[in-house]
Scaffold this active site. Structure first.
Site, mmCIF file in Angstrom:
data_model
loop_
_atom_site.group_PDB
_atom_site.id
_atom_site.type_symbol
_atom_site.label_atom_id
_atom_site.label_comp_id
_atom_site.label_asym_id
_atom_site.label_seq_id
_atom_site.Cartn_x
_atom_site.Cartn_y
_atom_site.Cartn_z
ATOM 1 N N ASP A 251 6.802 5.579 -0.045
ATOM 2 C CA ASP A 251 6.128 5.334 1.234
ATOM 3 C C ASP A 251 6.643 4.169 2.092
ATOM 4 O O ASP A 251 6.969 4.348 3.242
ATOM 5 C CB ASP A 251 4.637 5.134 0.994
ATOM 6 C CG ASP A 251 4.035 6.296 0.216
ATOM 7 O OD1 ASP A 251 4.782 7.196 -0.193
ATOM 8 O OD2 ASP A 251 2.819 6.294 0.020
ATOM 9 N N GLU B 39 0.800 2.311 -12.330
ATOM 10 C CA GLU B 39 1.518 3.023 -11.275
ATOM 11 C C GLU B 39 2.939 2.463 -11.140
ATOM 12 O O GLU B 39 3.896 3.207 -11.002
ATOM 13 C CB GLU B 39 0.722 2.838 -9.972
ATOM 14 C CG GLU B 39 1.171 3.691 -8.817
ATOM 15 C CD GLU B 39 0.330 3.446 -7.574
ATOM 16 O OE1 GLU B 39 -0.525 2.521 -7.581
ATOM 17 O OE2 GLU B 39 0.529 4.171 -6.591
HETATM 18 C C1 GLC Z 1 1.627 7.101 -3.322
HETATM 19 C C2 GLC Z 1 3.106 7.280 -3.698
HETATM 20 C C3 GLC Z 1 3.452 8.755 -3.630
HETATM 21 C C4 GLC Z 1 2.521 9.525 -4.555
HETATM 22 C C5 GLC Z 1 1.052 9.244 -4.199
HETATM 23 C C6 GLC Z 1 0.076 9.816 -5.209
HETATM 24 O O1 GLC Z 1 1.390 7.481 -2.020
HETATM 25 O O2 GLC Z 1 3.923 6.533 -2.868
HETATM 26 O O3 GLC Z 1 4.796 8.970 -3.984
HETATM 27 O O4 GLC Z 1 2.776 10.876 -4.503
HETATM 28 O O5 GLC Z 1 0.824 7.869 -4.165
HETATM 29 O O6 GLC Z 1 0.333 9.299 -6.471
#
Ligand code: GLC
Length: 451
Positions: free
Chosen positions: A180, A422
């Protein structure tokens, strides 16, 4: 990155314990036919998350792994697009759904609310990995069941996202890259898409006040997330897409913000290869125009090479200028598998360099010498297990077995000590972001099973 002769003394970890803890996380986040990325922070279904989850689940319960992939198809748009989010979850999360309002597009599916953008095309990889666990007859059946949707998705990528038939797919929002707030995107966003109302908030020093209303701040410290400025810009970009009802022609007519993203196109190249293999296995024809585009992607990909920086970069769709903010995407051409051995070696040097990606707990999402680097801020420094998994695969593909083994060990060790977070601080291995993150658990299972 350490080589064989220079490995640090590693804390031993208990493989069975790590495996059983990973299984517990996946069970906890299991919602029947799909898996939530993490409780509270990510209460819906995400596209590439479910693909990574399926890659882990195939070792535990093959039918459940298939279901994880099939459930993604409920969100498929009539034009073939697979959205990055299928909205699920409780009523309190309705604002997420209403922000996207997928129903403004006639192409959105009728019975399910989704976002209006996509995410890296990991689907073909998940399909192939599941297939590898099956007998030849079962594999053919599995491939047949997914083929029409998979083909439609790849056709959509080229029809919608390669309007000039140049070969590279363009993205219209950073969330589509899955990384992101990665520097090339954040820099581009700030340059092109900071509307007057956000500049005003900035000028009046109200950013911290606005930050008080962020939901992510309840689960994760805000300095481990996007800056509030970036998040406002992202939501504004999303609003613009919604106003154009997610119609790509209208969006491109009015916007200078489109990127031929290096990580997405690296994954696309590999996905195309899988698609062709799947077609061959079930004796289906890949349409000629798609084959032509697939060929072109591999060729045009080489235009992303920067001879001065000795690495690949994303580029601006309109100007064709390379976006030279270094990021982890620089390592993903290894996973694409389409580059020469010489270039693969140059990329591995980036990984070995301790001032770039060779930290104690690799691989940082931004090289440590970059001014963007922040050890705990989301995609601007931390180590993520999914990108490690892609890089390990790429290293093996180019014969860097020692590097691949070392990266596997450091990843397992980091998660064993820090938990299924994460992301992780690449300097200390400390955990950050959401706890009990599904793809961390799933890919640890896969790395353990392949050891
Ligand atoms: C965040 C991450 C993305 C992922 C999402 C759900 O937005 O950057 O890559 O898919 O979380 O885990």
């Amino acid at each position: 990155m350490q080589d064989e002769t220079n490995l640090p003394a590693q804390a031993p970890f208990d493989t069975m314990d790590l495996l059983s803890r990973a299984v517990t996380v996946l069970k906890q986040n299991d919602r029947g036919n799909y898996t939530m990325p993490a409780p509270n922070l990510y209460p819906h279904q995400w596209l590439w998350d479910s693909c990574f989850v399926a890659i882990g689940l195939r070792h535990l319960d093959i039918e459940r792994a298939k279901m994880e992939v099939m459930s993604l198809l409920h969100g498929q748009w009539h034009n073939g697009m697979l959205p990055n989010i299928i909205f699920r979850g409780e009523n309190r999360y309705r604002p997420d759904r209403d922000a996207w309002r997928s129903w403004v597009s006639p192409l959105a599916p009728d019975e399910v609310a989704t976002s209006g953008i996509t995410q890296p095309p990991m689907l073909a990889e998940a399909v192939i990995q599941i297939g590898a666990q099956l007998s030849a007859a079962e594999r053919r059946q599995w491939y047949k069941s997914i083929w029409p949707s998979l083909l439609a998705y790849h056709q959509w990528i080229y029809e919608d996202r390669d309007p000039h038939k140049e070969g590279l797919a363009l993205l219209i929002h950073p969330w589509e890259a899955g990384l992101d707030n990665t520097p090339p995107w954040s820099a581009n966003l700030r340059e092109h898409l900071l509307p007057a109302w956000i500049r005003l908030i900035q000028k009046l020093h109200l950013i911290n006040f606005v930050g008080l209303f962020r939901r992510d701040g309840h689960s994760v410290p805000l300095d481990e997330r996007f800056s509030t400025l970036d998040i406002l810009a992202l939501f504004d970009a999303q609003r613009r897409l919604r106003r154009k009802a997610y119609n790509i022609d209208k969006i491109l007519d009015h916007s200078l913000f489109a990127v031929e993203d290096l990580s997405f196109n690296s994954i696309l190249i590999r996905a195309n290869e899988h698609l062709v293999e799947i077609a061959k296995t079930i004796r289906e024809d890949v349409p000629q125009d798609l084959l032509t585009s697939i060929h072109k992607t591999r060729k045009t990909f080489e235009e992303l090479w920067d001879p001065y920086g000795s690495q690949y970069f994303s580029r601006d769709f309109i100007t064709h200028n390379l976006l030279k903010e270094p990021s982890i995407a620089a390592l993903l051409p290894l996973y694409a598998g389409c580059i020469s051995q010489e270039r693969a070696e140059l990329i591995v040097r980036l990984l070995e360099n301790e001032h770039l990606f060779g930290t104690a707990f690799p691989v940082p999402s931004v090289p440590t010498e970059s001014p963007w680097f922040h050890a705990k801020r989301y995609w601007q420094g931390p180590t993520w297990v999914n990108t490690n998994w892609l890089i390990i695969d790429g290293l093996r593909r180019y014969g860097f077995t020692v590097h691949a083994d070392a990266l596997t060990e450091s990843t397992l060790e980091m998660v064993s000590a820090g938990g299924f977070s994460e992301y992780f601080d690449p300097l200390t291995g400390e955990s950050a972001g959401a706890d009990d993150f599904s793809w961390t658990a799933a890919l640890i299972i896969d790395l353990l099973k392949k050891k």
